[in-house]
Design an enzyme around this catalytic site. Structure first.
Site, PDB file in Angstrom:
ATOM      1  N   HIS A  21     -33.406 -81.500  66.370  1.00 10.76           N
ATOM      2  CA  HIS A  21     -34.611 -81.422  65.530  1.00 10.76           C
ATOM      3  C   HIS A  21     -34.915 -82.779  64.915  1.00 10.76           C
ATOM      4  O   HIS A  21     -34.025 -83.392  64.307  1.00 10.76           O
ATOM      5  CB  HIS A  21     -34.412 -80.414  64.393  1.00 10.76           C
ATOM      6  CG  HIS A  21     -34.204 -79.001  64.840  1.00 10.76           C
ATOM      7  ND1 HIS A  21     -35.238 -78.083  64.881  1.00 10.76           N
ATOM      8  CD2 HIS A  21     -33.106 -78.350  65.260  1.00 10.76           C
ATOM      9  CE1 HIS A  21     -34.758 -76.909  65.301  1.00 10.76           C
ATOM     10  NE2 HIS A  21     -33.467 -77.050  65.548  1.00 10.76           N
ATOM     11  N   HIS A 206     -34.480 -69.916  69.349  1.00  2.00           N
ATOM     12  CA  HIS A 206     -33.235 -69.792  68.577  1.00  2.00           C
ATOM     13  C   HIS A 206     -32.926 -68.300  68.472  1.00  2.00           C
ATOM     14  O   HIS A 206     -33.728 -67.541  67.903  1.00  2.00           O
ATOM     15  CB  HIS A 206     -33.404 -70.309  67.152  1.00  2.00           C
ATOM     16  CG  HIS A 206     -33.430 -71.796  66.993  1.00  2.00           C
ATOM     17  ND1 HIS A 206     -34.464 -72.580  67.424  1.00  2.00           N
ATOM     18  CD2 HIS A 206     -32.532 -72.639  66.410  1.00  2.00           C
ATOM     19  CE1 HIS A 206     -34.211 -73.850  67.120  1.00  2.00           C
ATOM     20  NE2 HIS A 206     -33.049 -73.916  66.514  1.00  2.00           N
ATOM     21  N   GLU A 209     -27.898 -66.523  66.627  1.00  2.00           N
ATOM     22  CA  GLU A 209     -27.188 -67.568  65.871  1.00  2.00           C
ATOM     23  C   GLU A 209     -26.321 -66.892  64.814  1.00  2.00           C
ATOM     24  O   GLU A 209     -25.171 -67.237  64.627  1.00  2.00           O
ATOM     25  CB  GLU A 209     -28.200 -68.528  65.247  1.00  2.00           C
ATOM     26  CG  GLU A 209     -27.580 -69.753  64.596  1.00  2.00           C
ATOM     27  CD  GLU A 209     -28.626 -70.731  64.052  1.00  2.00           C
ATOM     28  OE1 GLU A 209     -29.830 -70.424  64.123  1.00  2.00           O
ATOM     29  OE2 GLU A 209     -28.223 -71.794  63.548  1.00  2.00           O
TER      30      GLU A 209
END
Ligand SMILES: [Zn+2]
Length: 351
Positions: A21, A206, A209
């Site tokens: 990121h 994502h 997680e």
């Protein structure tokens, strides 16, 4: 091999980073300068005083909330700020031996406080990032990140349109990030259908997680994810392991990040080695190197010191990353060649 010597060897290997990121790659010195310039309410006496606010420090709670609180949107006030952080992020990646980088960033985040125009910001990131990549021998593409908690049926498709206009500058895909618990995948089906309809932009999500393997499955089946960010929970469900394998979905794993956000208790018990043994396409990535205080090389070092990986096994992961990169087939061939050549030069060396 001594630690320093091993790090030098790992640093020199050609690496692929599919999951990094921009907003987590900001240099401390730059933040100090921007914070002072814009009078931000932070301890701005020195880098040392600022560091605990913007980076993870051992002793802080290992939670996603602690980590997410470090992302501030008020650093960026001008196109020059955006260009600077993009350039520096790519320079830092190249210095770690990254030869192919997919840098992801959130146009919504970068424009929230600055009120800059979205299209201009996307262009600024891409142009500055690409230039820095050309100067340092690192190929760079870009992914647009959307935060789950900020779903906006009006503005999101417009951001994708702006991203499409920057396809020639390297915008190759869309990413979904943020709180999976309160904002599950099913809320984003329509949006990702539009993304896939572009016929140009790839999809990574994502998922798994901190939630469960079902989130990995729905990211693939409902959102059309070609890659999964993290995907830790995959390991707990044989049906999802089979789905990931059958669809050839690559897992973008970020071991040090997963430890700092409390998603794994200990890096030694990280599921990456087990998922690799199940013949899934797993890759090692950095996530937010500046915030973690750990770069991609540190993640590779961990694979060697904690999991006992040797050069052959690292090469295997690197090639998996190159195969999963959102590049043209010509570019992929060149990337695979570059990686193979870099590892061949080190062959025979122990770690
Ligand atoms: Zn991430």
């Amino acid at each position: 091999m001594e630690n320093d010597e091993r790090r030098q060897l790992l640093l020199g290997l050609p690496k692929v980073d599919l999951h990094r990121h921009l907003e987590g790659s900001l240099r401390l010195g730059t933040l100090l300068e921007l914070g002072r310039r814009y009078n931000l309410d932070l301890p701005l006496d020195s880098e040392a005083s600022l560091a605990p606010q913007v980076t993870f420090r051992e002793g802080q709670p290992r939670t996603l909330d602690n980590f997410l609180a470090k992302f501030r949107a008020d650093w960026y006030r001008s196109f020059a700020d955006v260009e600077r952080v993009a350039r520096e992020a790519v320079e830092d990646a190249a210095a770690e031996g990254v030869v192919y980088l997919e840098l992801r960033f959130s146009p919504e985040h970068l424009t929230r406080e600055s009120r800059l125009q979205v299209l201009g910001v996307i262009q600024a990131v891409c142009e500055a990032g690409r230039l820095a990549g050309e100067d340092s021998g690192c190929q760079v593409n870009f992914l647009l990140t959307f935060a789950r908690e900020r779903l906006d049926a009006k503005s999101w498709p417009r951001i994708v349109e702006d991203g499409l206009r920057c396809h020639h500058l390297g915008v190759v895909g869309v990413d979904l990030a943020g709180d999976e618990f309160r904002h599950p995948n099913r809320l984003f089906g329509d949006f990702f259908a539009r993304v896939r309809d572009t016929g140009v932009l790839h999809v990574t999500v994502h998922a798994g997680e901190g939630t469960d393997a079902g989130s990995v499955a729905s990211a693939i089946e409902v959102l059309g994810a070609e890659r999964i960010g993290h995907g830790l929970e995959t390991v707990n469900d044989s049906r999802v392991i089979e789905l990931v394998r059958r669809r050839r979905v690559a897992l973008e794993m970020c071991p040090i990040s997963n430890y700092q956000t409390g998603c794994v208790d200990d890096v030694s018990s990280h599921p990456l080695p087990r998922l690799d043994e199940q013949q899934l396409a797993v890759t090692i990535n950095s996530d937010d190197p500046a915030m973690h205080g750990a770069d991609l090389t540190d993640n590779y070092d961990l694979a060697v010191s904690r999991w006992g990986f040797d050069l052959e096994r690292l090469l295997h992961l690197e090639l998996a990353a190159a195969r999963a990169a959102f590049v043209t087939e010509d570019e992929r061939r060149q990337l695979l060649q570059r990686i193979n050549a870099g590892y061949a030069a080190c062959r025979g060396q122990g770690l």
